[in-house]
Design a protein around this motif. Structure first.
Motif, PDB file in Angstrom:
ATOM      1  N   TRP A  58       7.466 -45.193-116.352  1.00 50.08           N
ATOM      2  CA  TRP A  58       8.714 -45.956-116.194  1.00 50.08           C
ATOM      3  C   TRP A  58       8.412 -47.186-115.353  1.00 50.08           C
ATOM      4  CZ3 TRP A  58       8.007 -41.097-113.989  1.00 50.08           C
ATOM      5  CH2 TRP A  58       7.844 -41.083-112.607  1.00 50.08           C
ATOM      6  N   ASP A  59       9.325 -48.134-115.335  1.00 51.94           N
ATOM      7  CA  ASP A  59       9.043 -49.412-114.676  1.00 51.94           C
ATOM      8  C   ASP A  59       9.826 -49.603-113.382  1.00 51.94           C
ATOM      9  OD1 ASP A  59       7.641 -51.852-114.564  1.00 51.94           O
ATOM     10  OD2 ASP A  59       9.401 -52.921-115.298  1.00 51.94           O
ATOM     11  N   THR A  60      10.687 -48.663-113.029  1.00 50.28           N
ATOM     12  CA  THR A  60      11.434 -48.761-111.777  1.00 50.28           C
ATOM     13  C   THR A  60      10.612 -48.187-110.630  1.00 50.28           C
ATOM     14  OG1 THR A  60      12.478 -46.675-112.361  1.00 50.28           O
ATOM     15  CG2 THR A  60      13.692 -48.709-112.860  1.00 50.28           C
ATOM     16  N   ARG A  61      11.066 -48.422-109.378  1.00 55.13           N
ATOM     17  CA  ARG A  61      10.347 -47.935-108.199  1.00 55.13           C
ATOM     18  C   ARG A  61      11.279 -47.104-107.327  1.00 55.13           C
ATOM     19  NH1 ARG A  61       7.827 -51.746-111.415  1.00 55.13           N
ATOM     20  NH2 ARG A  61       5.830 -52.421-110.534  1.00 55.13           N
ATOM     21  N   LEU A  62      10.706 -46.063-106.726  1.00 57.15           N
ATOM     22  CA  LEU A  62      11.443 -45.195-105.819  1.00 57.15           C
ATOM     23  C   LEU A  62      10.669 -45.045-104.521  1.00 57.15           C
ATOM     24  CD1 LEU A  62      13.673 -43.111-105.115  1.00 57.15           C
ATOM     25  CD2 LEU A  62      12.250 -41.377-106.245  1.00 57.15           C
ATOM     26  N   VAL A  63      11.335 -45.295-103.407  1.00 53.87           N
ATOM     27  CA  VAL A  63      10.746 -45.079-102.075  1.00 53.87           C
ATOM     28  C   VAL A  63      11.611 -44.035-101.368  1.00 53.87           C
ATOM     29  CG1 VAL A  63      10.093 -46.117 -99.871  1.00 53.87           C
ATOM     30  CG2 VAL A  63       9.938 -47.467-101.979  1.00 53.87           C
ATOM     31  N   VAL A  64      10.984 -42.971-100.887  1.00 55.05           N
ATOM     32  CA  VAL A  64      11.692 -41.929-100.152  1.00 55.05           C
ATOM     33  C   VAL A  64      11.181 -41.932 -98.717  1.00 55.05           C
ATOM     34  CG1 VAL A  64      12.236 -39.476 -99.968  1.00 55.05           C
ATOM     35  CG2 VAL A  64      11.995 -40.536-102.226  1.00 55.05           C
ATOM     36  N   ILE A  65      12.101 -42.066 -97.769  1.00 53.42           N
ATOM     37  CA  ILE A  65      11.749 -42.076 -96.347  1.00 53.42           C
ATOM     38  C   ILE A  65      12.429 -40.873 -95.697  1.00 53.42           C
ATOM     39  CG2 ILE A  65      11.750 -43.389 -94.203  1.00 53.42           C
ATOM     40  CD1 ILE A  65      12.246 -45.930 -95.848  1.00 53.42           C
ATOM     41  N   ILE A  66      11.627 -40.008 -95.075  1.00 51.73           N
ATOM     42  CA  ILE A  66      12.156 -38.866 -94.343  1.00 51.73           C
ATOM     43  C   ILE A  66      12.346 -39.288 -92.884  1.00 51.73           C
ATOM     44  CG2 ILE A  66      11.779 -36.487 -93.642  1.00 51.73           C
ATOM     45  CD1 ILE A  66      12.199 -36.823 -96.645  1.00 51.73           C
ATOM     46  N   LEU A  67      13.568 -39.216 -92.416  1.00 52.38           N
ATOM     47  CA  LEU A  67      13.906 -39.583 -91.039  1.00 52.38           C
ATOM     48  C   LEU A  67      13.878 -38.312 -90.199  1.00 52.38           C
ATOM     49  CD1 LEU A  67      16.887 -41.971 -91.891  1.00 52.38           C
ATOM     50  CD2 LEU A  67      14.466 -42.567 -91.608  1.00 52.38           C
ATOM     51  N   ARG A  68      12.750 -38.071 -89.546  1.00 58.86           N
ATOM     52  CA  ARG A  68      12.523 -36.792 -88.874  1.00 58.86           C
ATOM     53  C   ARG A  68      13.178 -36.761 -87.487  1.00 58.86           C
ATOM     54  NH1 ARG A  68       9.095 -34.212 -92.159  1.00 58.86           N
ATOM     55  NH2 ARG A  68       7.509 -35.410 -93.300  1.00 58.86           N
ATOM     56  N   GLY A  69      13.977 -35.709 -87.261  1.00 57.51           N
ATOM     57  CA  GLY A  69      14.577 -35.532 -85.959  1.00 57.51           C
ATOM     58  C   GLY A  69      16.083 -35.340 -85.990  1.00 57.51           C
ATOM     59  N   GLY A  70      16.701 -35.575 -87.142  1.00 52.08           N
ATOM     60  CA  GLY A  70      18.142 -35.416 -87.246  1.00 52.08           C
ATOM     61  C   GLY A  70      18.882 -36.676 -86.823  1.00 52.08           C
ATOM     62  N   MET A  71      18.995 -37.637 -87.736  1.00 50.96           N
ATOM     63  CA  MET A  71      19.661 -38.909 -87.422  1.00 50.96           C
ATOM     64  C   MET A  71      21.169 -38.709 -87.277  1.00 50.96           C
ATOM     65  SD  MET A  71      19.728 -42.442 -89.664  1.00 50.96           S
ATOM     66  CE  MET A  71      20.770 -41.760 -90.961  1.00 50.96           C
ATOM     67  N   ASP A  72      21.749 -39.328 -86.270  1.00 51.25           N
ATOM     68  CA  ASP A  72      23.191 -39.260 -86.037  1.00 51.25           C
ATOM     69  C   ASP A  72      23.900 -40.253 -86.949  1.00 51.25           C
ATOM     70  OD1 ASP A  72      25.722 -38.874 -85.109  1.00 51.25           O
ATOM     71  OD2 ASP A  72      25.413 -39.859 -83.177  1.00 51.25           O
TER      72      ASP A  72
ATOM     73  N   ALA B   9       6.286 -42.369-100.591  1.00 49.21           N
ATOM     74  CA  ALA B   9       7.038 -41.531 -99.657  1.00 49.21           C
ATOM     75  C   ALA B   9       6.348 -41.545 -98.306  1.00 49.21           C
ATOM     76  CB  ALA B   9       7.148 -40.100-100.181  1.00 49.21           C
ATOM     77  N   PHE B  10       7.142 -41.668 -97.257  1.00 47.67           N
ATOM     78  CA  PHE B  10       6.605 -41.616 -95.891  1.00 47.67           C
ATOM     79  C   PHE B  10       7.726 -41.217 -94.956  1.00 47.67           C
ATOM     80  CE2 PHE B  10       7.650 -46.024 -96.991  1.00 47.67           C
ATOM     81  CZ  PHE B  10       8.480 -46.425 -95.954  1.00 47.67           C
ATOM     82  N   SER B  11       7.413 -41.058 -93.685  1.00 45.00           N
ATOM     83  CA  SER B  11       8.419 -40.616 -92.727  1.00 45.00           C
ATOM     84  C   SER B  11       8.480 -41.553 -91.536  1.00 45.00           C
ATOM     85  CB  SER B  11       8.128 -39.184 -92.255  1.00 45.00           C
ATOM     86  OG  SER B  11       6.866 -39.106 -91.625  1.00 45.00           O
ATOM     87  N   LEU B  12       9.626 -41.550 -90.883  1.00 46.90           N
ATOM     88  CA  LEU B  12       9.833 -42.273 -89.632  1.00 46.90           C
ATOM     89  C   LEU B  12      10.374 -41.277 -88.616  1.00 46.90           C
ATOM     90  CD1 LEU B  12      11.569 -45.572 -90.879  1.00 46.90           C
ATOM     91  CD2 LEU B  12       9.179 -45.286 -90.189  1.00 46.90           C
ATOM     92  N   ASN B  13       9.800 -41.265 -87.431  1.00 46.62           N
ATOM     93  CA  ASN B  13      10.193 -40.330 -86.381  1.00 46.62           C
ATOM     94  C   ASN B  13      11.130 -40.988 -85.367  1.00 46.62           C
ATOM     95  OD1 ASN B  13       8.525 -38.310 -87.480  1.00 46.62           O
ATOM     96  ND2 ASN B  13       6.751 -39.102 -86.395  1.00 46.62           N
ATOM     97  N   GLY B  14      11.602 -40.192 -84.403  1.00 45.22           N
ATOM     98  CA  GLY B  14      12.352 -40.733 -83.284  1.00 45.22           C
ATOM     99  C   GLY B  14      13.854 -40.589 -83.372  1.00 45.22           C
ATOM    100  N   TRP B  15      14.353 -39.622 -84.186  1.00 37.70           N
ATOM    101  CA  TRP B  15      15.794 -39.524 -84.418  1.00 37.70           C
ATOM    102  C   TRP B  15      16.453 -38.384 -83.637  1.00 37.70           C
ATOM    103  CZ3 TRP B  15      17.493 -43.651 -86.986  1.00 37.70           C
ATOM    104  CH2 TRP B  15      16.555 -44.360 -87.747  1.00 37.70           C
ATOM    105  N   ASP B  16      15.712 -37.714 -82.779  1.00 31.74           N
ATOM    106  CA  ASP B  16      16.254 -36.579 -82.016  1.00 31.74           C
ATOM    107  C   ASP B  16      16.805 -37.099 -80.696  1.00 31.74           C
ATOM    108  OD1 ASP B  16      16.898 -33.960 -81.570  1.00 31.74           O
ATOM    109  OD2 ASP B  16      14.924 -33.367 -80.876  1.00 31.74           O
ATOM    110  N   THR B  17      18.084 -37.411 -80.665  1.00 35.39           N
ATOM    111  CA  THR B  17      18.677 -38.182 -79.565  1.00 35.39           C
ATOM    112  C   THR B  17      19.581 -37.331 -78.685  1.00 35.39           C
ATOM    113  OG1 THR B  17      20.384 -38.893 -81.137  1.00 35.39           O
ATOM    114  CG2 THR B  17      18.523 -40.391 -80.770  1.00 35.39           C
ATOM    115  N   HIS B  18      19.001 -36.326 -78.030  1.00 37.80           N
ATOM    116  CA  HIS B  18      19.773 -35.485 -77.117  1.00 37.80           C
ATOM    117  C   HIS B  18      20.172 -36.241 -75.848  1.00 37.80           C
ATOM    118  CE1 HIS B  18      19.234 -31.663 -79.228  1.00 37.80           C
ATOM    119  NE2 HIS B  18      17.984 -32.016 -79.449  1.00 37.80           N
ATOM    120  N   ASN B  19      19.319 -37.155 -75.406  1.00 33.34           N
ATOM    121  CA  ASN B  19      19.545 -37.843 -74.138  1.00 33.34           C
ATOM    122  C   ASN B  19      19.576 -39.351 -74.346  1.00 33.34           C
ATOM    123  OD1 ASN B  19      19.276 -35.339 -72.588  1.00 33.34           O
ATOM    124  ND2 ASN B  19      17.107 -35.478 -73.123  1.00 33.34           N
ATOM    125  N   VAL B  20      20.498 -40.014 -73.672  1.00 36.45           N
ATOM    126  CA  VAL B  20      20.608 -41.477 -73.689  1.00 36.45           C
ATOM    127  C   VAL B  20      20.436 -41.995 -75.125  1.00 36.45           C
ATOM    128  CG1 VAL B  20      19.957 -43.588 -72.492  1.00 36.45           C
ATOM    129  CG2 VAL B  20      19.490 -41.377 -71.420  1.00 36.45           C
TER     130      VAL B  20
END
Length: 390
Positions: free
Chosen positions: A37-51, A247-258
């Motif tokens: 197929w000629d379309t593109r798909l990018v999947v990003i996993i936001l690890r940590g539970g984004m608010d 496909a790749f991931s981005l971290n830093g979404w676990d925001t319990h404090n500040v």
């Protein structure tokens, strides 16, 4: 009598190639045929539970302000109004031109089938497995989709980054790359490789690919780009060529404090990632690209005592790309009034994140509904199509 040594065997056994296994196309199945197929798909996993309630703030909901005394203040606190009801966190302000151009959208109040325990590890595993439970789940939903499509090659999809991307794990061949992948050859070794591969088109093409990988690494090292920018640049390079999925991931979404500080930093990285993809992809390719960013769960609707939020349930999907029907917030909004919350603490999920991902794959690749519900996401009911793509 032993079989004659092939050029490929010679290269692999001689050790003259000093690149990492993750980067070397000599060790990764590759084909330079056209993708199915000629379309593109990018999947990003936001690890940590984004608010999601802070990213796309429902300031028009009468209950919202009281639930977050010092968080998510809506347009009066600097958020960007989207539609008179939802506002975008200032950390994604650089994406407002993308929103106005119709290349950015969101889906609110979505989740996987995961409930109650709210563990990052189980939540992320279930998100990437794409199943209703982890029992017997050994491969990922993106890999299962690839297994159903004829003509897929080892370069159709790329898993990018240092973390294992379970959603691309499985029987279908995929390529891998990490920002620290290198190809180090002496001039003599390069000349030897040229001579050995000169009469072998497939091997010569593979050597050229390895040099491209090395060049990307060299350029980004010289620039000292952050990893997320480097990854986005590499994804765009491959999607501009034979690859169709990254496909790749981005971290830093676990925001319990500040949360204001932590979420702002994470959103800055997401914003730079999306803008890099847009800038590096030619407009005709961006126009047929869909980026899907998803997280394992949302966070509590009430802020906690440390100016943050805790693990929740209903969350948010971020969609970008020229193939996306942007400029709108999709989903069935459940409201935040008393009695509308999940277990009186979380945003009530009204949609399955897998169904939205499945509709996007159906629109991009043509995979039929029965395959999506029976094989890619076993047991899923896709429900209605929200029309996430143009």
């Amino acid at each position: 009598m032993p079989a004659p040594l092939s050029r490929r065997d010679f290269l692999l056994r001689s050790g003259v190639v000093g690149c990492s296994l993750a980067a070397s196309p000599l060790l990764t199945p590759l084909s330079f045929a056209a993708a199915p197929w000629d379309t593109r798909l990018v999947v990003i996993i936001l690890r940590g539970g984004m608010d999601g309630l802070d990213v796309v703030q429902p300031y028009g909901d009468p209950a919202f302000a009281a639930l977050r005394a010092t968080l998510s203040g809506g347009p009066e606190a600097g958020a960007h109004d989207l539609d008179g009801y939802f506002a975008l966190h200032p950390g994604l302000g650089a994406l407002m031109p993308m929103w106005r151009a119709g290349d950015l959208a969101f889906v609110h109040a979505v989740s996987t089938p995961y409930r109650n325990k709210r563990s990052h590890f189980d939540g992320q595993d279930l998100l990437e497995a794409g199943t209703a439970s982890l029992s017997g789940a050994r491969d990922g939903w993106l890999n299962r989709m690839l297994q159903t499509v004829p003509g897929v090659t080892g370069q159709t999809a790329y898993a990018i980054g240092r973390e294992n991307m379970r959603l691309l794990t499985g029987a279908a061949d995929v390529a891998n790359w990490a920002p620290d992948a290198e190809l180090e050859l002496s001039p003599q070794a390069e000349r030897l490789l040229d001579l050995v591969t000169e009469s072998d088109p497939a091997m010569h093409a593979a050597l050229s690919e390895a040099r491209i990988l090395a060049a990307v690494g060299d350029r980004t090292k010289t620039k000292r780009s952050p990893d997320h920018v480097e990854i986005a640049e590499f994804a765009a390079l491959q999607l501009s060529r034979e690859s169709r999925i990254a496909a790749f991931s981005l971290n830093g979404w676990d925001t319990h404090n500040v949360q204001k500080r932590g979420l702002g930093n994470a959103l800055g990285r997401l914003s730079e990632t999306l803008l890099t993809l847009q800038a590096r992809l030619q407009s005709d390719i961006w126009d047929k690209t869909a980026v899907v960013a998803m997280t394992e769960f949302g966070r509590t609707v009430r802020q906690n005592g440390t100016q943050g939020t805790d693990h929740g349930t209903g969350g948010l999907m971020v969609l970008a790309g020229g193939a996306v029907r942007g400029g709108r917030v999709f989903g069935d909004w459940p409201g935040l009034a008393e009695g509308n919350l999940y277990q009186d603490r979380d945003l009530m999920p009204t949609g399955d994140v897998r169904a939205h991902a499945a509709w996007i794959m159906r629109g991009l690749t043509g995979v039929d509904r029965a395959t999506l519900e029976g094989t890619v996401f076993p047991g899923l009911d896709l429900g209605r199509d929200f029309g996430l793509l143009l």
